[in-house]
Design a protein around this motif. Structure first.
Motif, mmCIF file in Angstrom:
data_model
loop_
_atom_site.group_PDB
_atom_site.id
_atom_site.type_symbol
_atom_site.label_atom_id
_atom_site.label_comp_id
_atom_site.label_asym_id
_atom_site.label_seq_id
_atom_site.Cartn_x
_atom_site.Cartn_y
_atom_site.Cartn_z
ATOM 1 N N GLY A 205 0.806 -1.212 0.000
ATOM 2 C CA GLY A 205 0.000 0.000 0.000
ATOM 3 C C GLY A 205 0.834 1.254 0.000
ATOM 4 O O GLY A 205 2.000 1.261 0.424
ATOM 5 N N ASN A 206 0.238 2.352 -0.498
ATOM 6 C CA ASN A 206 0.927 3.632 -0.573
ATOM 7 C C ASN A 206 -0.113 4.753 -0.598
ATOM 8 O O ASN A 206 -1.288 4.532 -0.292
ATOM 9 N N ILE B 100 12.220 2.783 11.115
ATOM 10 C CA ILE B 100 13.490 2.260 10.607
ATOM 11 C C ILE B 100 13.402 2.045 9.096
ATOM 12 O O ILE B 100 14.336 2.378 8.355
ATOM 13 N N LEU B 101 12.298 1.502 8.613
ATOM 14 C CA LEU B 101 12.144 1.286 7.174
ATOM 15 C C LEU B 101 12.024 2.611 6.420
ATOM 16 O O LEU B 101 12.502 2.729 5.285
ATOM 17 N N ARG B 102 11.418 3.596 7.033
ATOM 18 C CA ARG B 102 11.342 4.914 6.384
ATOM 19 C C ARG B 102 12.736 5.535 6.265
ATOM 20 O O ARG B 102 13.023 6.277 5.329
ATOM 21 N N PRO C 278 5.389 4.842 0.060
ATOM 22 C CA PRO C 278 4.943 3.598 0.695
ATOM 23 C C PRO C 278 4.276 3.877 2.041
ATOM 24 O O PRO C 278 4.701 4.758 2.790
ATOM 25 N N LYS C 279 3.259 3.117 2.316
ATOM 26 C CA LYS C 279 2.499 3.353 3.550
ATOM 27 C C LYS C 279 3.225 2.816 4.783
ATOM 28 O O LYS C 279 3.242 3.434 5.841
ATOM 29 N N ILE C 280 3.802 1.646 4.686
ATOM 30 C CA ILE C 280 4.503 0.989 5.791
ATOM 31 C C ILE C 280 3.621 0.955 7.040
ATOM 32 O O ILE C 280 3.961 1.492 8.103
ATOM 33 N N ASP C 281 2.478 0.350 6.897
ATOM 34 C CA ASP C 281 1.535 0.189 8.002
ATOM 35 C C ASP C 281 2.120 -0.751 9.060
ATOM 36 O O ASP C 281 2.724 -1.784 8.738
ATOM 37 N N GLU C 282 1.919 -0.402 10.329
ATOM 38 C CA GLU C 282 2.531 -1.169 11.421
ATOM 39 C C GLU C 282 2.027 -2.612 11.470
ATOM 40 O O GLU C 282 2.808 -3.548 11.666
ATOM 41 N N GLN C 283 0.728 -2.818 11.281
ATOM 42 C CA GLN C 283 0.193 -4.171 11.329
ATOM 43 C C GLN C 283 0.664 -4.979 10.122
ATOM 44 O O GLN C 283 1.021 -6.160 10.249
#
Length: 525
Positions: free
Chosen positions: A83-84, A200-202, A139-144
């Motif tokens: 997702g983004n 961290i991914l961001r 990129p969204k990088i959603d926690e779940q």
């Protein structure tokens, strides 16, 4: 009707403006561009089918890892599909790709790059470029979603612990690159994966997923100037960080004072065949680019089934190599992990060592009824060092019958075959771009043509002669049980899932594996 006309006129004007930015290449139908922000674009035109291949690649992956970031690039690659800004989640992302008629959507994390790609109808190429722009830039990088994907990546890593090919490869990299084995392992370090957070991914995104460290590859039934106009429209406002960090080489090139001898018990191996492989460090694309051309010519010369290298081993009855197809060499071009390989498959029989078939070719006269597998492995290395490598330094023999000219022609023919389709051109170009830079791809033929006999001899002297490396003997479980005492007495260490992977014995200096992320580096020129 009027809006369509305006759109066509707009594209036409942009195409005229874009034309001056195109750089010519030596390959017909292949064009290159560079945006002001450093993003590179390569377009291969081929109207054989109404399709377009689109790939975006980043110079990252294992090569840019440290022990504290190993696996983050692999994990981030997975999150790109989740997702983004435009596509809310993984379902929306996949629906968007399917609406574009995508055929082969995928991504991969390797040693020298991370890349994402799909093939879509060529009349949707603008939409396809926009699709990847949202994915790479927002990129969204959603926690779940991240927690879910951590489990997937961890399963892939732990799954490799029971995969024979992965175990062997991990052991090779750990032995051949002891200073930085993580630069050859894109899968990752479980502890790093477990502690990963969206922030961290961001940070990975901010440092590596930037235009000056990325390239677009578009091919198929497309117009190169039109593609450039789309890319300029969509990607021109993609910004680089104010202080990009330069690519960091390993602290020191790995050197050896003795051979590392390993035995791998492969459950799928035949008890009648012993696989032998000896590896040396080769030239690297980042620092030894000029030597890689000589390496390619050498490998082709040495692989000639009727050549001197094969004859040297086939003339040794003690080795029991059935035919020339069972022996060979290799050279793998990589940014900082270039490697040279020598290979042989030998029969596991029990002929008396002093039988007439053995003749006078033996280097060592073992006082045994036959050469057991451990002795045969040592014999392979002895013949390589005492006969095969010196033979490569003999110009009159190694290059007999103008062999170097035939080899260079074969490399050129292979290259022509490789460039038959737009996708094949771009796949090869993307790989070269990541490991050696785009000029390497465009000037490869000319540089291969310049390689002469002296260059090949110098390569052998610099990288092969009198060099220590890693010897791996692969045997079946039955052979191991019968001869393990011999292997251990002769200094061989058994490869296991417990000792093969560098991270299974790695002890971080602190409890937090991600601290000092700023120590990681990126190539930004």
């Amino acid at each position: 009707m009027f809006s369509k006309l305006k759109k066509s006129l707009f594209i036409f004007i942009l195409s005229l403006l874009a034309f001056s930015y195109a750089e010519s290449t030596s390959i017909p139908g292949l064009f290159r561009y560079r945006l002001d922000n450093g993003l590179q674009l390569f377009v291969a035109e081929n109207d054989a089918a109404p399709l377009a291949y689109i790939e975006i690649a980043v110079r990252a992956g294992a090569v840019t890892q440290t022990p504290k970031t190993a696996g983050l690039f692999h994990l981030y690659e997975h999150m790109m599909f989740k997702g983004n800004e435009k596509y809310e989640n993984s379902q929306a992302f996949n629906d968007g790709a399917n609406e574009l008629g995508q055929i082969d959507q995928n991504g991969s994390t390797g040693e020298d790059r991370v890349n994402y790609f799909f093939t879509i109808p060529s009349d949707l190429v603008r939409q396809g470029l926009e699709f990847w722009s949202y994915a790479v830039r927002t990129p969204k990088i959603d926690e779940q979603e991240l927690e879910n994907e951590k489990s997937v990546v961890l399963s892939e890593i732990t799954g490799s612990f029971s995969d024979p090919s992965r175990i062997r490869y991990a052991a090779l990299c750990k032995a051949l690159f002891p200073n930085s084995p993580w630069r050859s392992d894109p899968s990752g370090y479980p502890a790093v994966i477990k502690e990963a957070t969206p922030d961290i991914l961001r940070e990975i995104q901010r440092r590596y997923y930037i235009p000056s460290n990325s390239a677009l590859f578009v091919g198929g039934n497309v117009n190169h100037d039109e593609v450039f106009s789309y890319v300029k429209e969509i990607f021109s406002d993609w910004a680089n960080p104010e202080s990009p960090i330069p690519f960091a080489l390993p602290e020191a090139r790995d050197t050896f004072t003795a051979d590392k001898k390993l035995v791998f018990v492969n459950p799928g191996a035949s008890p009648n065949l012993i696989q032998l492989a000896f590896y040396l460090r080769g030239p690297d694309g980042e620092t030894d680019r000029g030597d890689t051309y000589s390496a390619d010519v050498w490998a082709s010369l040495a692989n000639n089934p009727k050549g001197l290298f094969a004859k040297t081993f086939l003339s040794e009855p003690a080795m029991e190599i059935p035919e020339s197809d069972y022996i060979g060499t290799s050279y793998l071009t990589s940014r900082v992990s270039g490697r040279i390989g020598f290979f042989a498959a030998t029969q596991n029989s029990e002929k008396p060592a002093d039988s007439p078939e053995y003749g006078i070719g033996k280097v060592h006269a073992y006082k045994k009824d036959y050469l057991n597998p451990a002795e045969k492995a040592d014999e392979f290395l002895a013949i390589l060092r005492e006969k095969a490598i010196p033979a490569m330094l003999n110009k009159d023999e190694f290059f007999k019958d103008d062999g170097i000219f035939r080899v260079k022609q074969q490399l050129e023919d292979s290259r022509i075959y490789e460039l038959e389709s737009a996708k094949a051109i771009l796949a090869s170009l993307s790989s070269a771009w990541a490991s050696c830079g785009p000029e390497y791809f465009f000037t490869y033929d000319q540089n291969i043509a310049r390689v002469n006999e002296d260059n090949v001899i110098e390569f052998v002297q610099k990288y092969i002669q009198d060099k220590y490396g890693v010897l791996i003997v692969s045997v079946s479980p039955d052979v191991w049980e019968e001869y393990k005492v011999n292997f251990l007495k002769m200094g061989y260490e058994r490869i296991t899932a417990e000792n093969a992977f560098w991270h299974r014995s790695y002890k971080p200096e602190s409890e937090t594996v991600h601290e000092n992320l700023e120590e990681t580096a990126s190539e930004n020129d």
